[in-house]
Write a protein that holds these residues in place. Structure first.
Motif, mmCIF file in Angstrom:
data_model
loop_
_atom_site.group_PDB
_atom_site.id
_atom_site.type_symbol
_atom_site.label_atom_id
_atom_site.label_comp_id
_atom_site.label_asym_id
_atom_site.label_seq_id
_atom_site.Cartn_x
_atom_site.Cartn_y
_atom_site.Cartn_z
ATOM 1 N N LEU A 173 0.835 -1.213 0.000
ATOM 2 C CA LEU A 173 0.000 0.000 0.000
ATOM 3 C C LEU A 173 0.865 1.257 0.000
ATOM 4 C CD1 LEU A 173 -2.947 -0.570 2.521
ATOM 5 C CD2 LEU A 173 -3.136 -0.003 0.105
ATOM 6 N N LYS A 174 1.822 1.288 0.882
ATOM 7 C CA LYS A 174 2.697 2.461 1.029
ATOM 8 C C LYS A 174 3.443 2.768 -0.263
ATOM 9 C CE LYS A 174 6.549 4.218 3.744
ATOM 10 N NZ LYS A 174 7.534 3.935 4.779
ATOM 11 N N ASN A 175 3.882 1.735 -0.963
ATOM 12 C CA ASN A 175 4.688 1.895 -2.171
ATOM 13 C C ASN A 175 3.853 1.938 -3.453
ATOM 14 O OD1 ASN A 175 7.147 1.951 -0.713
ATOM 15 N ND2 ASN A 175 7.081 -0.277 -0.549
ATOM 16 N N ALA A 176 2.533 2.088 -3.307
ATOM 17 C CA ALA A 176 1.615 2.186 -4.458
ATOM 18 C C ALA A 176 1.721 0.988 -5.393
ATOM 19 C CB ALA A 176 1.839 3.494 -5.210
ATOM 20 N N GLU A 177 1.945 -0.182 -4.830
ATOM 21 C CA GLU A 177 2.029 -1.401 -5.634
ATOM 22 C C GLU A 177 0.674 -2.082 -5.778
ATOM 23 O OE1 GLU A 177 5.676 -3.822 -4.996
ATOM 24 O OE2 GLU A 177 6.141 -2.275 -3.499
ATOM 25 N N ILE A 178 -0.300 -1.636 -5.013
ATOM 26 C CA ILE A 178 -1.680 -2.092 -5.195
ATOM 27 C C ILE A 178 -2.388 -0.964 -5.934
ATOM 28 C CG2 ILE A 178 -3.852 -2.708 -4.062
ATOM 29 C CD1 ILE A 178 -2.182 -3.870 -1.762
ATOM 30 N N GLU A 179 -2.952 -1.274 -7.086
ATOM 31 C CA GLU A 179 -3.530 -0.239 -7.938
ATOM 32 C C GLU A 179 -5.055 -0.306 -8.053
ATOM 33 O OE1 GLU A 179 -0.221 0.750 -11.175
ATOM 34 O OE2 GLU A 179 -0.880 -1.354 -11.242
ATOM 35 N N ASP A 180 -5.664 -1.347 -7.539
ATOM 36 C CA ASP A 180 -7.111 -1.500 -7.609
ATOM 37 C C ASP A 180 -7.763 -0.628 -6.540
ATOM 38 O OD1 ASP A 180 -9.633 -2.863 -8.358
ATOM 39 O OD2 ASP A 180 -9.450 -3.676 -6.320
ATOM 40 N N SER A 181 -8.647 0.283 -6.957
ATOM 41 C CA SER A 181 -9.197 1.279 -6.022
ATOM 42 C C SER A 181 -10.042 0.666 -4.912
ATOM 43 C CB SER A 181 -9.995 2.342 -6.783
ATOM 44 O OG SER A 181 -11.099 1.763 -7.446
ATOM 45 N N LYS A 182 -10.869 -0.325 -5.221
ATOM 46 C CA LYS A 182 -11.698 -0.913 -4.162
ATOM 47 C C LYS A 182 -10.833 -1.603 -3.109
ATOM 48 C CE LYS A 182 -12.714 -5.239 -6.569
ATOM 49 N NZ LYS A 182 -11.677 -4.989 -7.556
ATOM 50 N N THR A 183 -9.728 -2.195 -3.561
ATOM 51 C CA THR A 183 -8.803 -2.861 -2.652
ATOM 52 C C THR A 183 -8.098 -1.833 -1.775
ATOM 53 O OG1 THR A 183 -8.522 -4.735 -4.151
ATOM 54 C CG2 THR A 183 -6.748 -4.332 -2.557
ATOM 55 N N ILE A 184 -7.657 -0.743 -2.367
ATOM 56 C CA ILE A 184 -7.000 0.318 -1.602
ATOM 57 C C ILE A 184 -7.957 0.885 -0.553
ATOM 58 C CG2 ILE A 184 -6.012 2.643 -1.737
ATOM 59 C CD1 ILE A 184 -5.037 1.798 -4.611
ATOM 60 N N CYS A 185 -9.185 1.174 -0.956
ATOM 61 C CA CYS A 185 -10.176 1.729 -0.020
ATOM 62 C C CYS A 185 -10.491 0.751 1.106
ATOM 63 C CB CYS A 185 -11.466 2.087 -0.761
ATOM 64 S SG CYS A 185 -11.310 3.508 -1.846
ATOM 65 N N ALA A 186 -10.741 -0.505 0.761
ATOM 66 C CA ALA A 186 -11.104 -1.495 1.779
ATOM 67 C C ALA A 186 -9.963 -1.728 2.762
ATOM 68 C CB ALA A 186 -11.515 -2.807 1.108
ATOM 69 N N LEU A 187 -8.738 -1.854 2.261
ATOM 70 C CA LEU A 187 -7.595 -2.062 3.151
ATOM 71 C C LEU A 187 -7.354 -0.856 4.042
ATOM 72 C CD1 LEU A 187 -5.071 -3.792 0.726
ATOM 73 C CD2 LEU A 187 -6.211 -4.846 2.706
ATOM 74 N N THR A 188 -7.454 0.332 3.463
ATOM 75 C CA THR A 188 -7.247 1.548 4.260
ATOM 76 C C THR A 188 -8.277 1.641 5.373
ATOM 77 O OG1 THR A 188 -6.301 2.664 2.331
ATOM 78 C CG2 THR A 188 -7.061 4.069 4.134
ATOM 79 N N ARG A 189 -9.531 1.403 5.042
ATOM 80 C CA ARG A 189 -10.572 1.449 6.065
ATOM 81 C C ARG A 189 -10.322 0.375 7.128
ATOM 82 N NH1 ARG A 189 -16.449 2.697 4.199
ATOM 83 N NH2 ARG A 189 -15.389 4.630 3.694
ATOM 84 N N TYR A 190 -9.974 -0.833 6.696
ATOM 85 C CA TYR A 190 -9.703 -1.925 7.636
ATOM 86 C C TYR A 190 -8.552 -1.553 8.579
ATOM 87 C CZ TYR A 190 -7.887 -6.349 9.401
ATOM 88 O OH TYR A 190 -7.409 -7.350 10.218
ATOM 89 N N PHE A 191 -7.453 -1.044 8.028
ATOM 90 C CA PHE A 191 -6.304 -0.713 8.855
ATOM 91 C C PHE A 191 -6.582 0.465 9.794
ATOM 92 C CE2 PHE A 191 -3.563 -2.928 5.521
ATOM 93 C CZ PHE A 191 -3.374 -4.043 6.320
ATOM 94 N N PHE A 192 -7.432 1.416 9.382
ATOM 95 C CA PHE A 192 -7.841 2.481 10.299
ATOM 96 C C PHE A 192 -8.683 1.930 11.435
ATOM 97 C CE2 PHE A 192 -6.784 5.886 7.190
ATOM 98 C CZ PHE A 192 -6.168 6.767 8.064
#
Length: 179
Positions: free
Chosen positions: A154-173
């Motif tokens: 996530l930090k290195n922008a290696e995940i590019e799928d937006s739903k995945t980025i949003c879901a992981l960010t929300r989960y980690f918060f």
């Protein structure tokens, strides 16, 4: 609503298996008229499957962008299917796991400028392995990735799928991993 747009007329211009497209004529807040092209979508889910200190991902080729993407399991809701029912079905179909515990983390609007698509975010925990049961036109590789590596991706922008980025960010918060 301060900036409401009133639909004057609507014309369906495409009806497909997954989406339909309509062109609406609307009255703007200033009284003028304009058109809006809208992609109607039945809604979808994305699941964060947590297996101990790992998160389960799927990797698959995405034809519209002509590349493989690392994504969380996800899928389109069937008619009359609740978001949670869809999440349970998609998790097992795509990954070969069932969850004893599902938690809802809210929803996201993918691109509200032109589509009605809403994606509901779930966390799946207490996983039990069953068997993967993908659709005939789905070719998916399941990948278990340690949480620390997921954070790095996530930090290195290696995940590019937006739903995945949003879901992981929300989960980690929610888990307090990101502040």
């Amino acid at each position: 609503m301060k900036f409401y747009e009133q639909k004057i007329e609507s014309k369906r211009v495409f009806e497909g298996k997954m989406i339909s497209v309509r062109v609406d004529r609307v009255r703007l807040p200033n009284g003028e008229e304009s058109t809006r092209e809208v992609v109607d979508h039945p809604g979808a889910v994305v699941i964060v499957p947590v297996l101990g200190e790992e998160i389960i991902f799927v990797e698959q080729y995405r034809y519209p962008i002509e590349q493989e993407l690392l994504e969380l399991p996800a899928g389109k809701m069937d008619p009359r299917e609740s978001p949670e029912e869809c999440a349970k079905r998609e998790l097992e179909e795509e990954t070969g796991y069932q969850a004893k515990k599902f938690s809802y983390l809210g929803k996201i609007f993918t691109t509200p400028g032109f589509t009605t698509e809403v994606i509901h975010i779930f966390v799946a925990e207490e996983l039990e392995e069953t068997s993967q049961n993908t659709d005939p036109d789905e070719f998916i590789e399941v990948k278990k990735i340690p949480v620390e590596k997921v954070l790095s991706l996530l930090k290195n922008a290696e995940i590019e799928d937006s739903k995945t980025i949003c879901a992981l960010t929300r989960y980690f918060f929610v888990k307090g991993v990101i502040k």
